[in-house]
Design a protein around this motif. Structure first.
Motif, PDB file in Angstrom:
ATOM      1  N   UNK A   1       0.824  -1.202   0.000  1.00  0.00           N
ATOM      2  CA  UNK A   1       0.000   0.000   0.000  1.00  0.00           C
ATOM      3  C   UNK A   1       0.862   1.258   0.000  1.00  0.00           C
ATOM      4  N   UNK A   2       0.971   1.915  -1.150  1.00  0.00           N
ATOM      5  CA  UNK A   2       1.816   3.093  -1.282  1.00  0.00           C
ATOM      6  C   UNK A   2       1.266   4.306  -0.553  1.00  0.00           C
TER       7      UNK A   2
ATOM      8  N   UNK B   1      -0.952   8.923   1.858  1.00  0.00           N
ATOM      9  CA  UNK B   1      -2.138   9.389   2.576  1.00  0.00           C
ATOM     10  C   UNK B   1      -1.918   9.436   4.087  1.00  0.00           C
ATOM     11  N   UNK B   2      -0.855   8.760   4.549  1.00  0.00           N
ATOM     12  CA  UNK B   2      -0.552   8.794   5.984  1.00  0.00           C
ATOM     13  C   UNK B   2       0.928   8.499   6.191  1.00  0.00           C
TER      14      UNK B   2
ATOM     15  N   UNK C   1       0.078  12.839   9.998  1.00  0.00           N
ATOM     16  CA  UNK C   1       1.287  12.204  10.507  1.00  0.00           C
ATOM     17  C   UNK C   1       0.941  11.518  11.832  1.00  0.00           C
ATOM     18  N   UNK C   2       1.177  10.204  11.902  1.00  0.00           N
ATOM     19  CA  UNK C   2       0.930   9.475  13.150  1.00  0.00           C
ATOM     20  C   UNK C   2       2.244   8.922  13.685  1.00  0.00           C
ATOM     21  N   UNK C   3       2.213   8.440  14.912  1.00  0.00           N
ATOM     22  CA  UNK C   3       3.406   7.778  15.421  1.00  0.00           C
ATOM     23  C   UNK C   3       3.026   6.495  16.150  1.00  0.00           C
ATOM     24  N   UNK C   4       3.970   5.600  16.301  1.00  0.00           N
ATOM     25  CA  UNK C   4       3.698   4.343  16.996  1.00  0.00           C
ATOM     26  C   UNK C   4       3.197   4.633  18.403  1.00  0.00           C
ATOM     27  N   UNK C   5       2.231   3.800  18.877  1.00  0.00           N
ATOM     28  CA  UNK C   5       1.698   3.965  20.225  1.00  0.00           C
ATOM     29  C   UNK C   5       2.791   3.723  21.252  1.00  0.00           C
ATOM     30  N   UNK C   6       2.497   4.150  22.494  1.00  0.00           N
ATOM     31  CA  UNK C   6       3.438   3.910  23.590  1.00  0.00           C
ATOM     32  C   UNK C   6       3.435   2.442  24.000  1.00  0.00           C
TER      33      UNK C   6
ATOM     34  N   UNK D   1      -0.891  -0.988  15.624  1.00  0.00           N
ATOM     35  CA  UNK D   1      -2.352  -0.901  15.663  1.00  0.00           C
ATOM     36  C   UNK D   1      -2.820   0.329  16.440  1.00  0.00           C
ATOM     37  N   UNK D   2      -2.118   0.670  17.532  1.00  0.00           N
ATOM     38  CA  UNK D   2      -2.569   1.760  18.420  1.00  0.00           C
ATOM     39  C   UNK D   2      -1.924   3.091  18.064  1.00  0.00           C
ATOM     40  N   UNK D   3      -1.490   3.271  16.828  1.00  0.00           N
ATOM     41  CA  UNK D   3      -0.811   4.520  16.455  1.00  0.00           C
ATOM     42  C   UNK D   3      -1.768   5.706  16.619  1.00  0.00           C
ATOM     43  N   UNK D   4      -1.197   6.886  16.953  1.00  0.00           N
ATOM     44  CA  UNK D   4      -2.016   8.063  17.261  1.00  0.00           C
ATOM     45  C   UNK D   4      -1.402   9.300  16.625  1.00  0.00           C
ATOM     46  N   UNK D   5      -2.210  10.398  16.502  1.00  0.00           N
ATOM     47  CA  UNK D   5      -1.673  11.610  15.845  1.00  0.00           C
ATOM     48  C   UNK D   5      -0.441  12.152  16.562  1.00  0.00           C
ATOM     49  N   UNK D   6       0.551  12.617  15.807  1.00  0.00           N
ATOM     50  CA  UNK D   6       1.788  13.132  16.406  1.00  0.00           C
ATOM     51  C   UNK D   6       1.528  14.509  17.025  1.00  0.00           C
TER      52      UNK D   6
END
Lengths: 200, 200
Positions: free
Chosen positions: A80-81, A139-140, A169-174, A195-200
């Motif tokens: 998925x590009x 897209x993300x 832009x998201x980042x890996x969850x804690x 799976x639990x990534x959230x907005x930066x």
């Protein structure tokens, strides 16, 4: 270290000692193990190294290492590009691929911003990242950077630079342990954090 | 381990992981370090390994490793051929030579007697040792074997086998820490143990 073996052997020891995880003493042990198994270990390893040296190159798209340019991940049309995962190093790409839960593409920075080590944005592949995200397909952007001071500084800097593109832009969850390095995580933790990534 | 890089890189990682002191994870880190420094580390190391593979051979006299046969120590006429130092492995020869206090010659057994690992006298170069000592030049055999159960078992076995030759057999003094491996000792301890050697 005093010369104790011939120059060929000393040279082998000196070079092996430069590998991460090995020092002068363990480098000697490694050299001895290689020289004792000249046909079963030394010869295949010398060949594998020569092949890697001749064939492996840096992917001009994502900055990862492979024998083709673009690399297998960038050339794989089934991925998925629209999902672009930003990582510090090639080792992180390998760790993500072992996890097997990410089906997008990668962007390897080649390091982290560091005031202490004098690493600025121009030393990393951040300009290439901005251009790539500005290209329209993405897209993300998922920042999969270590939960260290340098990792988070780099994440915030990249989020700022990408704000103009309006791409989320998201980042890996804690799920990533604080102070931990992505390369050393187990696959389950990587999948959970993804799976639990959230907005930066 | 799931495939995460190309087969060339996976092969390099698999072979590096076999080195003593490295495992699957540290093997990956070593491979990554090599691939990042393809010109300054990977290429010289591949060359050094190919050279070692082509040139290094086992000395037919003492069993040590060198680019010549006989090795530099055996061929050196200034060394005292009346003193013969028996060691477990080539690493011990290197350790003794770093110490610099021994000016005789060596005999490398290629291991130690071990009931647990099923290593008998025929697996070691003990027959060659008896023949060499019986040759007449040797005036003292110094056993420089580790102060472990296997090391002491081997020392006693060799002392028994050499009793018929009437050549005095000595062993390193108890300067060697119990359980310690000769390869890991500091030079001063080796020199002290050599000076205080006593009858076996």
């Amino acid at each position: 270290m005093a010369a104790s073996a011939g120059p060929e052997i000393e040279r082998l020891i000196a070079l092996l000692s430069k590998l991460p995880g090995l020092g002068p003493r363990s480098g000697r042990r490694a050299a001895l193990a290689l020289l004792k198994k000249r046909d079963t270990l030394l010869a295949p390893l010398a060949l594998a190294m020569a092949e890697a040296q001749a064939k492996v190159r840096t992917c001009s798209t994502c900055g990862s290492l492979d024998v083709t340019d673009p690399c297998a991940v960038c050339a794989d049309g089934s991925r998925d590009g629209r999902l672009l995962c930003v990582v510090e190093e090639v080792g992180s790409v390998w760790a993500m691929e072992r996890g097997g839960s990410f089906k997008g593409r990668y962007h390897v920075l080649g390091g982290l911003l560091s005031a202490l080590d004098g690493v600025g944005p121009e030393a990393l592949r951040i300009g290439e990242l901005v251009a790539r995200v500005g290209g329209g397909e993405v897209a993300e952007v998922i920042l999969a950077l270590p939960a260290t001071v340098d990792g988070q500084t780099t994440a915030h800097y990249i989020a700022d630079r990408l704000a103009q593109t309006n791409v989320p832009v998201t980042m890996l969850a804690r799920g990533v342990p604080v102070g931990g390095d992505l390369d050393w995580l187990d696959d389950g933790t990587i999948a959970q954090a993804l799976r639990a990534r959230r907005p930066a």
